[in-house]
Design a protein around this motif. Structure first.
Motif, PDB file in Angstrom:
ATOM      1  N   LEU A 107       0.820  -1.219   0.000  1.00  0.00           N
ATOM      2  CA  LEU A 107       0.000   0.000   0.000  1.00  0.00           C
ATOM      3  C   LEU A 107       0.855   1.270   0.000  1.00  0.00           C
ATOM      4  O   LEU A 107       0.560   2.214  -0.735  1.00  0.00           O
ATOM      5  CB  LEU A 107      -0.957  -0.001   1.185  1.00  0.00           C
ATOM      6  CG  LEU A 107      -2.059  -1.066   1.142  1.00  0.00           C
ATOM      7  CD1 LEU A 107      -2.940  -0.971   2.389  1.00  0.00           C
ATOM      8  CD2 LEU A 107      -2.893  -0.943  -0.115  1.00  0.00           C
ATOM      9  N   LEU A 108       1.896   1.298   0.824  1.00  0.00           N
ATOM     10  CA  LEU A 108       2.718   2.506   0.891  1.00  0.00           C
ATOM     11  C   LEU A 108       3.476   2.778  -0.402  1.00  0.00           C
ATOM     12  O   LEU A 108       3.601   3.931  -0.807  1.00  0.00           O
ATOM     13  CB  LEU A 108       3.695   2.426   2.065  1.00  0.00           C
ATOM     14  CG  LEU A 108       3.098   2.673   3.440  1.00  0.00           C
ATOM     15  CD1 LEU A 108       4.131   2.444   4.532  1.00  0.00           C
ATOM     16  CD2 LEU A 108       2.533   4.085   3.541  1.00  0.00           C
ATOM     17  N   THR A 109       3.977   1.737  -1.054  1.00  0.00           N
ATOM     18  CA  THR A 109       4.723   1.991  -2.288  1.00  0.00           C
ATOM     19  C   THR A 109       3.794   2.409  -3.426  1.00  0.00           C
ATOM     20  O   THR A 109       4.149   3.263  -4.239  1.00  0.00           O
ATOM     21  CB  THR A 109       5.600   0.797  -2.695  1.00  0.00           C
ATOM     22  OG1 THR A 109       4.790  -0.378  -2.801  1.00  0.00           O
ATOM     23  CG2 THR A 109       6.710   0.559  -1.680  1.00  0.00           C
ATOM     24  N   ILE A 110       2.592   1.841  -3.472  1.00  0.00           N
ATOM     25  CA  ILE A 110       1.622   2.293  -4.492  1.00  0.00           C
ATOM     26  C   ILE A 110       1.206   3.733  -4.178  1.00  0.00           C
ATOM     27  O   ILE A 110       1.149   4.582  -5.080  1.00  0.00           O
ATOM     28  CB  ILE A 110       0.409   1.352  -4.552  1.00  0.00           C
ATOM     29  CG1 ILE A 110       0.827   0.004  -5.155  1.00  0.00           C
ATOM     30  CG2 ILE A 110      -0.726   1.972  -5.379  1.00  0.00           C
ATOM     31  CD1 ILE A 110      -0.230  -1.075  -5.058  1.00  0.00           C
ATOM     32  N   PHE A 111       0.946   4.031  -2.920  1.00  0.00           N
ATOM     33  CA  PHE A 111       0.596   5.388  -2.517  1.00  0.00           C
ATOM     34  C   PHE A 111       1.743   6.358  -2.819  1.00  0.00           C
ATOM     35  O   PHE A 111       1.530   7.495  -3.255  1.00  0.00           O
ATOM     36  CB  PHE A 111       0.242   5.415  -1.030  1.00  0.00           C
ATOM     37  CG  PHE A 111      -0.118   6.773  -0.505  1.00  0.00           C
ATOM     38  CD1 PHE A 111      -1.234   7.451  -0.972  1.00  0.00           C
ATOM     39  CD2 PHE A 111       0.675   7.372   0.464  1.00  0.00           C
ATOM     40  CE1 PHE A 111      -1.566   8.713  -0.484  1.00  0.00           C
ATOM     41  CE2 PHE A 111       0.347   8.624   0.962  1.00  0.00           C
ATOM     42  CZ  PHE A 111      -0.771   9.299   0.491  1.00  0.00           C
ATOM     43  N   SER A 112       2.963   5.888  -2.628  1.00  0.00           N
ATOM     44  CA  SER A 112       4.131   6.722  -2.885  1.00  0.00           C
ATOM     45  C   SER A 112       4.282   7.034  -4.376  1.00  0.00           C
ATOM     46  O   SER A 112       4.678   8.145  -4.738  1.00  0.00           O
ATOM     47  CB  SER A 112       5.379   6.024  -2.339  1.00  0.00           C
ATOM     48  OG  SER A 112       6.456   6.903  -2.320  1.00  0.00           O
TER      49      SER A 112
END
Length: 126
Positions: A107-112
């Protein structure tokens, strides 16, 4: 310079940056692989920013883009470290930490990537 030399030079620099930055971040954590999560988040932001800046702003030449994305960020972020560290947590029956790491990383890398896009689009006013 040939593209493959740009990629190799970027990979060399990215590997050193990963070693330094993930080591600093990991020193703040006990068991959880914060260093890998941190560099994956940071690298994903810059991947989004660079790719969308190239698309919308023409900011990077082909050589610069492959140097930064395939080379530098390709060695700066890595799924192999994430996978190994997640598996080690699984072996230690740290199921909550496994879940946090897998969900958090994805989730964090897609959000990033999204944040990088927003930064690039804002910069180029697309």
């Amino acid at each position: 310079m040939n593209l493959w030399l740009w990629i190799g030079l970027g990979g060399f620099i990215g590997a050193l940056l990963r070693f330094l930055l993930s080591g600093i971040m990991q020193s703040k954590a006990n068991v959880f692989p914060l260093g890998t999560l941190g560099v994956n988040f940071i690298g994903s932001f810059f991947m989004g920013f660079i790719m969308y800046s190239s698309e919308f702003g023409g900011l990077f030449s082909e050589e610069a883009r492959v140097f930064l994305t395939m080379g530098l960020l390709g060695s700066f972020t890595t799924m192999s470290a994430f996978s190994y560290e997640t598996f080690k947590l699984l072996e230690q029956n740290e199921l909550l930490l496994v879940s946090i790491n897998v969900i958090g990383t994805v989730l964090l890398t897609i959000f990033s990537i999204y944040l990088g896009k927003i930064a690039a689009v804002s910069l180029w006013k697309v």
